[in-house]
Scaffold this motif. Structure first.
Motif, PDB file in Angstrom:
ATOM      1  N   UNK A   1     -58.384  22.438  -5.273  1.00  0.00           N
ATOM      2  CA  UNK A   1     -59.355  23.310  -4.627  1.00  0.00           C
ATOM      3  C   UNK A   1     -60.689  23.199  -5.362  1.00  0.00           C
ATOM      4  N   UNK A   2     -61.763  23.299  -4.618  1.00  0.00           N
ATOM      5  CA  UNK A   2     -63.088  23.364  -5.225  1.00  0.00           C
ATOM      6  C   UNK A   2     -63.572  24.797  -5.072  1.00  0.00           C
ATOM      7  N   UNK A   3     -63.709  25.515  -6.178  1.00  0.00           N
ATOM      8  CA  UNK A   3     -64.135  26.914  -6.145  1.00  0.00           C
ATOM      9  C   UNK A   3     -65.438  27.060  -6.911  1.00  0.00           C
ATOM     10  N   UNK A   4     -66.133  28.138  -6.648  1.00  0.00           N
ATOM     11  CA  UNK A   4     -67.317  28.515  -7.412  1.00  0.00           C
ATOM     12  C   UNK A   4     -66.968  29.754  -8.214  1.00  0.00           C
ATOM     13  N   UNK A   5     -67.067  29.671  -9.515  1.00  0.00           N
ATOM     14  CA  UNK A   5     -66.765  30.803 -10.391  1.00  0.00           C
ATOM     15  C   UNK A   5     -67.884  31.831 -10.258  1.00  0.00           C
ATOM     16  N   UNK A   6     -67.562  33.073  -9.892  1.00  0.00           N
ATOM     17  CA  UNK A   6     -68.617  34.087  -9.774  1.00  0.00           C
ATOM     18  C   UNK A   6     -69.204  34.499 -11.125  1.00  0.00           C
ATOM     19  N   UNK A   7     -68.469  34.287 -12.217  1.00  0.00           N
ATOM     20  CA  UNK A   7     -68.966  34.671 -13.540  1.00  0.00           C
ATOM     21  C   UNK A   7     -69.957  33.650 -14.088  1.00  0.00           C
ATOM     22  N   UNK A   8     -69.636  32.356 -13.954  1.00  0.00           N
ATOM     23  CA  UNK A   8     -70.493  31.321 -14.536  1.00  0.00           C
ATOM     24  C   UNK A   8     -71.358  30.597 -13.504  1.00  0.00           C
TER      25      UNK A   8
END
Length: 65
Positions: A2-9
């Motif tokens: 999966x390609x996700x975007x980390x909301x923290x970084x």
């Protein structure tokens, strides 16, 4: 994978399937709980129809008498 975007970084991360902690099926979407390799916490990603569209869709479903 999966390609996700980390909301923290705010970085894009490629995540293996084994990092999926749970999958929950809702009437309007599917929620994936994924362990993030960037920050180590678990994030929830929702797929499917938008939550705002759910009441309008349910209003069109005829109720049997």
């Amino acid at each position: 994978m999966l390609l996700i975007t980390c909301p923290a970084t705010r970085t894009d991360e490629l995540v293996a399937d084994r990092r999926i902690r749970s999958v929950t099926n809702h009437p309007t979407h599917i929620a994936l709980h994924v362990e993030c390799p960037a920050c180590g916490s678990v994030h929830v990603y929702r797929t499917g129809r938008k939550l705002a569209a759910a009441p309008a869709r349910e209003a069109r479903i005829p109720v049997p008498a």
